[in-house]
Design an enzyme around this catalytic site. Structure first.
Site, short mmCIF file in Angstrom:
data_model
loop_
_atom_site.label_atom_id
_atom_site.label_comp_id
_atom_site.label_asym_id
_atom_site.label_seq_id
_atom_site.Cartn_x
_atom_site.Cartn_y
_atom_site.Cartn_z
N HIS A 135 26.55 19.93 -26.83
CA HIS A 135 27.08 18.56 -26.80
C HIS A 135 27.15 18.02 -25.36
CE1 HIS A 135 28.39 19.39 -30.96
NE2 HIS A 135 28.75 20.57 -30.45
N SER B 262 11.59 3.90 -4.48
CA SER B 262 11.81 2.57 -5.03
C SER B 262 11.30 1.56 -4.02
CB SER B 262 13.29 2.37 -5.28
OG SER B 262 13.61 0.99 -5.27
N LYS C 138 16.09 5.97 -2.67
CA LYS C 138 15.78 6.56 -3.97
C LYS C 138 14.65 7.58 -3.94
CE LYS C 138 17.04 5.41 -7.55
NZ LYS C 138 17.46 4.49 -8.56
N GLU D 202 9.83 11.61 -16.21
CA GLU D 202 10.12 10.40 -17.01
C GLU D 202 8.89 9.94 -17.78
OE1 GLU D 202 12.03 7.32 -14.66
OE2 GLU D 202 13.37 8.81 -13.80
#
Ligand code: ARG
Length: 486
Positions: free
Chosen positions: A166, A287, A293, A300
């Site tokens: 979880h 970025s 970043k 992804e």
């Protein structure tokens, strides 16, 4: 080549005699597949050569015809390799393009090649040859990925990581054990691809359009020439079903689903809030606006590409579901999803094998992994979730307390730790005992040896059976895995 013309004077189609007007340009473009099926050119030629050899062997065409076909095909192979072959929309698909060029080069022998054959069994054969090669590439790449995972797992066979359920800290595991879960997943993936290959590797050729042919063909000979394990035993089925391609897409969906889960973990672990790993720069991008970043773009995208692979599976299932026997033009739509799936899986595995991989630093002799693990952060997270609570319960059970009572006693100890703001190993024995005082039988079973089971190392080492997370077992699992790959 003799100059064939339609009654209207346009270029002749292979099937044009029966037609009184040419198709419109839009219909031509709509029905053509040459610009995507021409990637099966080498399979098409291999299939044609095997067919021609069989025809000659059976006395259906002459030895001279075969020699002409072989000579023409050799030239076509060269033209395609050099990028000189002129793919033509007027000739619809890869099969007609090659046949037409062959006839231009060698004359009547080229026109005899299609004896006893249809594009229906021809295309089914080409796809199977193409897919067999793709599966072999994929199987090799799964092994490369697994080798990389094994090296990383071995390096971290004893590195503690919080195991989650979880997404809450559950119990300590080792990072190596966690990685070996992905070895097992991809092992089943490889089994699925290998199993799918068996059904791909059957020969449709000889089924002709749908009913077989009146010529005395030898299908077994063709199968052997092309490395097929056996022939397809029903001509209607052989030209029409694409279940083997669907199976391939299903195996691909599962594989990329596994890689998508791993991607999600890499992304999570790399988030500064978690900080368990860092990924080598070349798998990340920055970025355009936020200079600080470093984004895990590769994982992804793998997660994102799972969508298109699943989409292709659904496309093929839907393509098949309403088709009556036998071949229907619908089946021409099988290729783009199939090719896209294979391309996506092959690229994904290549990049993933590299991302999970390592190289030895020449100066220091040290092995540098592209996934850089931060053991202190993993251990830090482990001290925050009462990860050894189950070990404490097991300790009480081993001293005779029924498990449900032990569970309750430990829940009370966790509450005490929460109030104190510490983890279980930091609670003094008298406080531990006090916390569980009203669970009958708990207090007298608590000795000061309890602390050895409350440590992360103790917890890990205690799970010492096949499939467990004890470092000893993880090393054994890696050794077993290496043997399997050898
Ligand atoms: N381009 C077609 C395909 O991909 C080849 C078979 C065409 N057969 C036919 N009878 N139209 O399926």
């Amino acid at each position: 080549m003799s100059d064939q013309s339609t009654p209207q004077g346009g270029a002749a189609k292979a099937w044009s005699g029966r037609f009184s007007e040419p198709v419109s340009d839009l219909v031509k473009r709509y029905t053509a597949s040459v610009f995507f099926d021409n990637r099966m050119a080498s399979q098409d030629i291999r299939g044609s050569l095997a067919h021609a050899r069989m025809l000659a062997r059976q006395g259906i065409i002459s030895a001279q015809d075969l020699a002409d076909i072989e000579r023409g095909m050799a030239q076509i192979v060269g033209e395609i390799e050099r990028g000189e072959f002129n793919w033509n929309l007027d000739d619809e698909d890869v099969h007609l393009n090659i046949e037409k060029r062959l006839t231009a080069l060698v004359g009547d022998a080229g026109k005899r090649l299609h004896t006893g054959r249809s594009r229906n069994d021809q295309v089914a054969t080409d796809i199977r040859l193409w897919l067999r090669d793709a599966i072999d590439t994929i199987l090799g790449l799964i092994t490369e990925f697994q080798q990389a995972v094994l090296d990383l797992a071995e390096h971290h066979a004893a590195t503690p990581l919080p195991g989650f359920t979880h997404l809450q800290v559950a119990q300590p595991v080792t990072f190596g054990h966690h990685l070996m879960a992905y070895f097992e997943m991809t092992r089943r993936d490889a089994e699925r691809f290998a199993d799918c290959r068996k059904r791909v590797n059957r020969l449709p050729l000889g089924s002709a359009a749908l009913a077989g042919t009146t010529f005395p063909i030898d299908r077994e000979f063709v199968a052997e020439q092309l490395g097929f394990d056996e022939v397809c035993y029903n001509s209607l089925d052989a030209v029409s079903d694409r279940d083997f391609a669907i199976e391939f897409c299903a195996a691909s969906s599962l594989l990329i689903t596994h890689l998508s889960r791993l991607s999600e973990e890499l992304i999570l672990w790399m988030s500064p809030r978690v900080g368990f790993i860092d990924l080598a720069d070349r798998f990340c991008t920055g970025s355009s606006i936020m200079p600080q970043k470093k984004n895990p773009d590769v994982p992804e995208l793998v997660r994102g590409k799972t969508g298109r692979v699943n989409g292709s599976l659904i496309a093929l299932l839907t393509l098949m579901k309403g088709q009556p026997l036998a071949y229907n033009k619908d089946n021409q739509e099988d290729k783009e999803p199939l090719f896209d799936t294979a391309d996506t899986i092959i690229d994904t595995l290549r990049i993933y094998a590299d991302m999970m991989g390592s190289k030895v630093d020449e100066a220091t002799g040290e092995r540098i992994f592209n996934v850089r693990v931060k053991p202190a952060a993993m251990l830090g997270a482990l001290s925050q979730g009462y990860a050894t609570a189950t070990d404490l319960a097991d300790y009480l059970v081993k001293r005779g307390l029924p498990f449900r009572d032990a569970h309750e006693a430990v829940a009370l100890a966790v509450r005490a730790a929460e109030q104190r703001g510490c983890d279980l190993p930091q609670i003094p024995l008298d406080e531990l005992r006090a916390a569980m005082a009203h669970v009958p039988g708990a207090v007298e079973r608590m000795g000061d040896d309890v602390y050895s089971v409350l440590t992360v190392e103790g917890s890990l080492a205690a799970r010492n059976h096949i499939g467990g997370t004890a470092p000893e077992q993880v090393r054994a699992a890696i050794a077993r895995a290496r043997q399997r790959l050898a």
